[in-house]
Design an enzyme around this catalytic site. Structure first.
Site, PDB file in Angstrom:
ATOM      1  CE  LYS A   1     122.341  17.969 -22.904  1.00 40.29           C
ATOM      2  NZ  LYS A   1     122.903  17.676 -21.601  1.00 40.29           N
TER       3      LYS A   1
ATOM      4  CE  LYS B   1     129.741  11.312 -23.463  1.00 37.17           C
ATOM      5  NZ  LYS B   1     128.675  10.495 -24.040  1.00 37.17           N
TER       6      LYS B   1
ATOM      7  CE  LYS C   1     132.943  22.035 -26.126  1.00 40.46           C
ATOM      8  NZ  LYS C   1     132.148  22.542 -25.011  1.00 40.46           N
TER       9      LYS C   1
END
Ligand code: TRP
Length: 338
Positions: A116, A203, A200
């Site tokens: 991240k 969202k 995957k």
């Protein structure tokens, strides 16, 4: 301290307006199952999501809609505890204590932090993103949790929670906290993007056509499934490596029906992809429609929803207070009199 019934704790961040099929099949359905014969505590972890600097009004809306989806999927507030993390102030307090037990290097090795922070760069990386797993450990340890259902991507965070629990017990005395066990959710959680079936379903990365959101218009859901990417050899077989698209559809089919994949493959032998897609579209819409409708009901009566959350917070606080008090005493903080 340790109760006879196993205690389960899990949580999701309020980071979207709708959960997607993977969250539903991989996490929520298992949360619902785990309520049987165990004491389950589920939370919408709004403090965690602050690390992503959400728009305030959006955060408020998403906190309610996330809780509403838990309820709609079958989390039962009569049997289980459902609450919003920030309503129980002990989470932030225990996170502070645990941060003083966490090594810089240890926290820096978390792959999710590395990913991240690499995505947003140094200037966009806040300290909260770094201490995120410590807050997660606090969530878990506050409730003397035995079992934590999470996806594979949270395994390392859970390992840290266990290490911290063991360290507290070693330094402050055995029995200070319960050491939690991971309960890694099954393969049904591995749902891939319908358009790019090697990635995957997510969202943040999927295109609108690659994803199935549980609150999406059923017509769009059906259309997305019917236009899922498949290969050109027109044989229905389970082979994730060479036939990722069809295999993904079979995984979803199996998760929704509880049927074994070879069984489904046998049923569709000699049939066309369109056939499988049409049937699957129907199955998905049938499964999601009641969840969607119940969610909308909850969202349309925010007072009723807020009352459920207030009751959950009261139950959670009652447990959290005792655990935090025990830990405060163990580390030697001067008890407040009167
Ligand atoms: N980090 C988890 C996730 O992104 C969410 C979470 C926060 C959690 N606290 C938790 C999950 C405690 C399990 C237990 O999925």
């Amino acid at each position: 301290m340790a109760s006879m019934t196993q205690r389960v704790f899990s949580a999701m961040q309020p980071t979207s307006d709708s959960l997607q099929l993977g969250n539903y099949l991989g996490a929520l359905l298992q949360w619902v199952e785990l309520q049987d014969g165990r004491e389950a505590i589920y939370s919408v972890v709004d403090l965690h999501s602050l690390t992503l600097a959400p728009d305030p009004a959006v955060l408020t809306r998403r906190t309610r809609v996330t809780a509403a989806q838990f309820l709609a999927a079958g989390v039962d507030p009569e049997r289980s505890v459902l609450f919003v993390q920030s309503h129980v102030h002990e989470h932030a307090e225990l996170a502070w204590i645990l941060s003083t037990f966490t090594g810089m290097g240890e926290a820096g090795r978390m792959t999710q932090f590395k990913d991240k922070s690499a995505q947003v760069g140094e200037s966009g990386t806040n300290v909260g993103l770094f201490t995120y797993p410590v807050l997660m450990a606090a969530d878990i340890l506050l409730y003397d949790t035995n079992l934590v259902p999470v996806g594979e991507d949270q395994r390392q965070h859970l390992e840290l929670s266990r290490d911290l629990a063991q360290r507290l017990n070693a330094r402050l005395g055995e029995g200070t906290v319960v050491v939690p066990e991971p309960y890694i959710t099954k393969d049904t959680g591995k749902i891939y993007d319908l358009q790019e079936p090697t990635k995957k379903m997510s969202k943040s990365f999927s295109s609108p056509r690659g994803i199935i959101e549980i609150l999406e218009d059923p017509k769009v859901v059906a259309k997305n499934i019917k236009s899922a990417a498949t290969d050109s050899d027109a044989v229905i077989a389970f082979d994730p490596e060479n036939k990722a698209g069809v295999s993904n559809l079979l995984t979803i089919y199996s998760a929704l029906t509880g049927r074994a994949i070879p069984d489904i493959v046998a049923e569709y032998e000699g049939k066309m992809y369109g056939h499988l897609k049409g049937d699957l579209a129907e199955l998905v819409v049938e499964a999601l429609t009641p969840v969607r409708e119940r969610t909308l009901d909850w969202v349309e009566s925010p007072d009723r929803l807020d009352a459920v959350l207030a009751e959950g917070a009261a139950k959670a606080s009652a447990i959290a207070k005792v655990t935090l008090g025990r830990i405060y005493d163990s580390v030697g903080l001067l008890p407040k009199r009167g």
